[in-house]
Design a protein around this motif. Sequence first.
Motif, mmCIF file in Angstrom:
data_model
loop_
_atom_site.group_PDB
_atom_site.id
_atom_site.type_symbol
_atom_site.label_atom_id
_atom_site.label_comp_id
_atom_site.label_asym_id
_atom_site.label_seq_id
_atom_site.Cartn_x
_atom_site.Cartn_y
_atom_site.Cartn_z
ATOM 1 N N GLU A 204 0.832 -1.209 0.000
ATOM 2 C CA GLU A 204 0.000 0.000 0.000
ATOM 3 C C GLU A 204 0.862 1.254 0.000
ATOM 4 O O GLU A 204 0.589 2.215 -0.726
ATOM 5 C CB GLU A 204 -0.944 -0.002 1.197
ATOM 6 N N ALA A 209 -0.963 -1.054 -4.412
ATOM 7 C CA ALA A 209 -2.266 -1.519 -3.925
ATOM 8 C C ALA A 209 -3.106 -0.304 -3.566
ATOM 9 O O ALA A 209 -2.584 0.775 -3.283
ATOM 10 C CB ALA A 209 -2.090 -2.429 -2.705
ATOM 11 N N PRO A 211 -5.337 2.510 -1.697
ATOM 12 C CA PRO A 211 -5.307 3.084 -0.361
ATOM 13 C C PRO A 211 -6.327 2.391 0.549
ATOM 14 O O PRO A 211 -7.458 2.117 0.145
ATOM 15 C CB PRO A 211 -5.703 4.552 -0.596
ATOM 16 N N SER A 213 -6.123 -0.663 1.622
ATOM 17 C CA SER A 213 -6.334 -2.075 1.284
ATOM 18 C C SER A 213 -5.534 -3.047 2.138
ATOM 19 O O SER A 213 -5.783 -4.254 2.108
ATOM 20 C CB SER A 213 -5.983 -2.311 -0.188
ATOM 21 N N ALA A 214 -4.569 -2.571 2.902
ATOM 22 C CA ALA A 214 -3.654 -3.480 3.597
ATOM 23 C C ALA A 214 -4.272 -4.141 4.821
ATOM 24 O O ALA A 214 -3.926 -5.274 5.142
ATOM 25 C CB ALA A 214 -2.378 -2.735 4.015
ATOM 26 N N THR A 336 0.654 6.732 -7.475
ATOM 27 C CA THR A 336 0.048 5.505 -6.958
ATOM 28 C C THR A 336 -0.824 4.854 -8.021
ATOM 29 O O THR A 336 -1.084 5.426 -9.082
ATOM 30 C CB THR A 336 -0.813 5.786 -5.707
#
Length: 569
Positions: A204, A209, A211, A213-214, A336
């Motif tokens: 992230e 990945a 924002p 999402s981790a 990103t």
Amino acid sequence: MTRGLPNYGDPGFSLFLRKAFIKGAGYTDDALDRTVVGIVNTGSGFNPCHGNMPQLIEAVKRGVMLAGGLPVDFPTISLHESFSNPTSMYLRNLMSMDTEEMIKALPLDAVVLIGGCDKTVPAQLMGAASAGIPAIQLVTGSMLTGGHRGERVGACTDCRAFWGLYRGNEIDDAEISEVNSNLVGSVGTCSVMGTASTMAGIAEAMGIALPGSATPPAVTADRMRIAEQTGTRAVGIARERLTVDKILTESSFENALRVLLALGGSTNGIVHLAAVAGRLGFDLDLDTFDQLGRETPVLVNLKPAGTDYMEDLHRAGGIPMLLDRLRDLLDLDALTITGRTLGEELDAIDTSFDQEVVRPRENPIYPAGSIAVLRGNLAPAGAIIKQAAATAELLEHTGRAVVFENSADMATRIDSDDLDVRADDVLVLKNIGPTGAPGMPEAGYIPIPKKLARQGVKDMVRISDGRMSGTARGTIVLHVSPESAVGGPLAYVRDGDTIRLSVADRVLALEVSDDELTRRAEDQPATRPETPARGYRKLFVDEVTQAEHGADFRFLQAESKRGSVPRTR
């Protein structure tokens, strides 16, 4: 559907044949004319970290179709830490090759990488970086915590803590069996800041990945919504041709290394980031990384450096909350996967609410970064220690070496009552590096000898050329390089030698003269493991690099160098 056609000598016939076969699965020409998004399916009955794979794939497919694309899932190797002999690290590079070659072989406009367990996310990022098409990472998410006799527990820091109590005869067979059934509350990755959670946070932070999402746990609605959004965005990056090299830049690697330090993240994160960077032509500069560590405190209160779990970090705002705390230390212009910069993404989040998991900079969990880089005559190419998870009194220590030549030697003697060992000694384990094991297993977490465990000893200085789980605590020096199997100085340590560890001075030293080390090397030269005659093991032993280069295969690294990360400050 026209991308990467097989070679039959007639491209028109190749496309005709491809479409004929896939139409046999019920597809129409309208479907086949759409943007094709591949979905990497790493589900396996031997991988409970990926136990939510069917639901994730369905959610990603829904997102792809909502954006007008055609989703198609395909399998690759699936690795689980506890179900990979001799170690999942041994198979990480194979998984990266599988991922890269399948991405290249199939007619994909973009790919969604679904992984979670320790080595799967780095393997996928390595493969996608080499394949060069638009890619987006989706992690499977963490497990829920369990409970034991009124105490909240989770894998796998608590696994190690309870096992230590059991080895020290502080709990009995019945209780350790009870604990075994309660540590893992659901499918998903470890609920602490082990390697899986570290790589999720890093993905992230790097911008590969989405924002936020981790941190959603594996079995939650939040995780499914993230999966749907990932599918939708995959169509966008395909149409924009937003390839991996545009996301994984010097800036994104530097941001990831900052986050690794501030998370109290796994030492494995360094090896994996070095491997991913190497696929894009960057070397990892350990000394500059250490400079970042001196100015980047640990802010996240998760085990093993803290006390909380991943589900707590999610409720506290996740990685965006941490990134907001680190704003002035980050490159906010880094692009990103959303097509916006990191700064633009952070401007859009609300971090105004109270929470206690992500600390402010003036009240850190640990005042410096979680990981320190050591050098000295015992580690000319470097070694690392997770200082935030160590015993403070042992960070400056001089002691007598108690040496184990390899894992088999350790297994035979570590619990013997005849072992000549004291609590202030330094345990040394050789030949568990990338070449020596092979595969650099997580055997660096050397157990406390039983005779000392029964006396209440909880920690000792331990040194090896291997790795340890990110879930582990202890004063443990790892990744000593060059490794003993290729003639590194670690090979020549003997019982009774004096070893000095000084984290303040960043020193790991064997207190014998250079002349004595040279004499030992001449008297008993280190011997590399015998190269196997065939198979993947031969490939591994022949081609694996040292830890500071990511333990990747030399022939998989980028053909030309672009620089180093972090950039010189």
